[in-house]
Design a protein around this motif. Structure first.
Motif, PDB file in Angstrom:
ATOM      1  N   THR A 169      -6.045   3.047   0.048  1.00 41.84           N
ATOM      2  CA  THR A 169      -6.250   1.598  -0.060  1.00 41.84           C
ATOM      3  C   THR A 169      -5.930   0.913   1.266  1.00 41.84           C
ATOM      4  O   THR A 169      -6.253  -0.250   1.464  1.00 41.84           O
ATOM      5  CB  THR A 169      -5.354   1.007  -1.161  1.00 41.84           C
TER       6      THR A 169
ATOM      7  N   HIS B 235       0.827  -1.210   0.000  1.00 40.64           N
ATOM      8  CA  HIS B 235       0.000   0.000   0.000  1.00 40.64           C
ATOM      9  C   HIS B 235       0.860   1.259   0.000  1.00 40.64           C
ATOM     10  O   HIS B 235       1.880   1.327   0.689  1.00 40.64           O
ATOM     11  CB  HIS B 235      -0.936  -0.003   1.212  1.00 40.64           C
TER      12      HIS B 235
ATOM     13  N   ILE C  55     -17.562  -1.009   0.044  1.00 38.87           N
ATOM     14  CA  ILE C  55     -16.129  -1.293  -0.091  1.00 38.87           C
ATOM     15  C   ILE C  55     -15.799  -2.540   0.715  1.00 38.87           C
ATOM     16  O   ILE C  55     -16.107  -2.631   1.908  1.00 38.87           O
ATOM     17  CB  ILE C  55     -15.282  -0.101   0.377  1.00 38.87           C
TER      18      ILE C  55
ATOM     19  N   PRO D  29      -2.983  -4.360  -2.245  1.00 38.69           N
ATOM     20  CA  PRO D  29      -3.988  -3.459  -2.795  1.00 38.69           C
ATOM     21  C   PRO D  29      -4.553  -3.963  -4.100  1.00 38.69           C
ATOM     22  O   PRO D  29      -3.860  -4.606  -4.893  1.00 38.69           O
ATOM     23  CB  PRO D  29      -3.215  -2.152  -2.994  1.00 38.69           C
ATOM     24  N   HIS D  30      -5.822  -3.705  -4.317  1.00 36.46           N
ATOM     25  CA  HIS D  30      -6.501  -4.109  -5.556  1.00 36.46           C
ATOM     26  C   HIS D  30      -5.811  -3.421  -6.742  1.00 36.46           C
ATOM     27  O   HIS D  30      -5.542  -2.209  -6.700  1.00 36.46           O
ATOM     28  CB  HIS D  30      -7.973  -3.696  -5.485  1.00 36.46           C
TER      29      HIS D  30
ATOM     30  N   GLU E 112     -10.652  -4.464  -1.081  1.00 32.82           N
ATOM     31  CA  GLU E 112     -10.591  -3.087  -1.593  1.00 32.82           C
ATOM     32  C   GLU E 112     -10.056  -2.096  -0.567  1.00 32.82           C
ATOM     33  O   GLU E 112      -9.727  -0.959  -0.911  1.00 32.82           O
ATOM     34  CB  GLU E 112     -11.983  -2.656  -2.052  1.00 32.82           C
ATOM     35  N   LEU E 113      -9.994  -2.516   0.671  1.00 32.24           N
ATOM     36  CA  LEU E 113      -9.481  -1.644   1.731  1.00 32.24           C
ATOM     37  C   LEU E 113      -8.862  -2.502   2.830  1.00 32.24           C
ATOM     38  O   LEU E 113      -9.545  -3.346   3.414  1.00 32.24           O
ATOM     39  CB  LEU E 113     -10.608  -0.789   2.325  1.00 32.24           C
ATOM     40  N   SER E 114      -7.585  -2.305   3.094  1.00 35.97           N
ATOM     41  CA  SER E 114      -6.930  -2.990   4.207  1.00 35.97           C
ATOM     42  C   SER E 114      -6.982  -2.097   5.435  1.00 35.97           C
ATOM     43  O   SER E 114      -6.830  -0.868   5.333  1.00 35.97           O
ATOM     44  CB  SER E 114      -5.478  -3.311   3.851  1.00 35.97           C
TER      45      SER E 114
ATOM     46  N   ARG F  53      -1.116   4.468  -0.677  1.00 34.89           N
ATOM     47  CA  ARG F  53      -2.107   5.474  -0.288  1.00 34.89           C
ATOM     48  C   ARG F  53      -2.713   5.022   1.045  1.00 34.89           C
ATOM     49  O   ARG F  53      -3.593   4.159   1.097  1.00 34.89           O
ATOM     50  CB  ARG F  53      -3.188   5.632  -1.355  1.00 34.89           C
TER      51      ARG F  53
ATOM     52  N   LEU G 187      -6.837  -0.050  -7.879  1.00 35.80           N
ATOM     53  CA  LEU G 187      -6.838   1.040  -6.925  1.00 35.80           C
ATOM     54  C   LEU G 187      -5.444   1.539  -6.587  1.00 35.80           C
ATOM     55  O   LEU G 187      -5.279   2.610  -6.006  1.00 35.80           O
ATOM     56  CB  LEU G 187      -7.539   0.617  -5.621  1.00 35.80           C
ATOM     57  N   SER G 188      -4.421   0.739  -6.876  1.00 35.20           N
ATOM     58  CA  SER G 188      -3.062   1.097  -6.468  1.00 35.20           C
ATOM     59  C   SER G 188      -2.485   2.194  -7.338  1.00 35.20           C
ATOM     60  O   SER G 188      -2.970   2.486  -8.412  1.00 35.20           O
ATOM     61  CB  SER G 188      -2.159  -0.134  -6.529  1.00 35.20           C
TER      62      SER G 188
END
Length: 350
Positions: A247, A184, A269, A345-346, A274-276, A186, A349-350
């Motif tokens: 993300t 990740h 989400i 991260p997906h 989609e979100l860690s 972001r 989205l990265s």
């Protein structure tokens, strides 16, 4: 033979050592030059014979009662922080001491705190542990200075009392690093609004971890609310509605992370695809029971309680100087507890 008929001489004869050696072993005299083998032999012999020190005679001789006081600011009624008491109690028992607990409110008046300490002094405790339910700076009752004392999960504003606290900044670094290691870049932070050491230090750790990874920690998104489930929910909604939404999300504590789970579900989400998310505190009733299980950083409650008790007893027995330890707080590490809330991260989205 009954316990009353067994004396220290009987233990010495049965173990084949001197009375002085038995006394030094059973009173844990640090300077005594006694081999580990002999110490174990004496302890085993005393246990086999059912010998125990005469507490009344011991108290008259040493002017100590073998009792420790613990002033608990809501620790006794807080499940996860209650491990401070467990750590303190087990460390005390291992050294032949017992714990007397007074539970008070975090909002108690100065007069009330003074009275709580006085109640313990009247019962002739040998020393006092003063524990708070979260890491904060405290103004201590004046009468606490009349007896050996150690603060747990708190610091004295005057800097005059030994204390042990969690590594808030280091724990935040560990949390953010777990997201960085998963790829990740972001990463956002849901922070607390209270002006306490944990708020400041966890923010510092968050930003420093990003800086060290070549990212701009000062520019990373931070949303602050009350450190409860609702606060986490509100802050996460704002964070997740950003055009450049993170993300990876670091939450001030597990309660805020729980609110973030709710917010993510509400806006569609998926965690962790989609979100860690990573939390802080390792409140087992929350972290282990969220779905997916929450990766989080554990506060060393048990370890702080045990450390403080060991140092307090050392001071009571003349083996440590608490004024030296009061120069700065002792900081204990906060380890990462890995569960299922972090993944790569997906790609979109990265």
């Amino acid at each position: 033979m009954t316990n009353k008929s067994i004396g220290i001489k009987d233990v010495a004869v049965a173990a084949g050592v001197s009375v002085t050696t038995v006394s030094h072993v059973l009173n844990d005299v640090a300077y005594a030059r006694i081999s580990p083998e002999t110490r174990e032999k004496v302890k085993a012999t005393a246990e086999r014979l059912g010998y125990g020190p005469n507490r009344l005679a011991q108290a008259l001789r040493t002017q100590r009662t073998g009792m420790l006081g613990l002033v608990s600011e809501e620790i006794a009624t807080t499940p996860h922080a209650g491990r401070i008491i467990l750590g303190a109690d087990e460390a005390a028992r291992a050294r032949g001491y017992n714990l007397m607990i007074i539970n008070t409110s975090g909002a108690a008046s100065d007069e009330s705190r003074q009275a709580d300490v006085e109640a313990l002094l009247e019962r002739r405790v040998d020393g006092i542990l003063y524990a708070t339910m979260y890491h904060r700076e405290v103004t201590l009752p004046e009468n606490l200075s009349s007896i050996p004392a150690v603060l747990v999960d708190s610091e004295s504003l005057a800097g005059s009392v030994a204390s042990v606290v969690p590594d808030e900044e280091g724990g935040a670094r560990v949390a953010v690093q777990s997201l960085l290691d998963a790829g990740h870049r972001r990463i956002g932070f849901l922070n607390n609004t209270d002006d306490v050491p944990a708020t400041r230090d966890r923010l510092r750790g968050f930003r420093n971890a990003l800086d060290e990874a070549g990212l701009d920690g000062a520019a990373a998104p931070v949303e602050s609310e009350l450190s409860e489930v609702l606060g986490g929910y509100v802050a996460a909604l704002r964070m997740l509605k950003r055009k450049d939404r993170p993300t990876g999300l670091f939450c001030y504590n597990d309660r805020m992370a729980m609110g973030a789970y709710r917010a993510a579900a509400e806006v569609g989400i998926s965690i962790p695809n989609e979100l860690s998310v990573v939390g802080f505190d390792d409140q087992e009733l929350i972290a282990a029971n969220l779905y997916p299980g929450l990766t989080t950083v554990a506060l060393p409650h048990y370890e702080m309680g045990a450390w403080a008790t060991e140092r307090l007893i050392d001071a009571i027995e003349g083996k440590a100087d608490l004024t030296v330890l009061a120069a700065k707080p002792t900081i204990l590490q906060c380890p990462l507890v890995t569960r299922e809330s972090i993944t790569n991260p997906h790609p979109g989205l990265s």
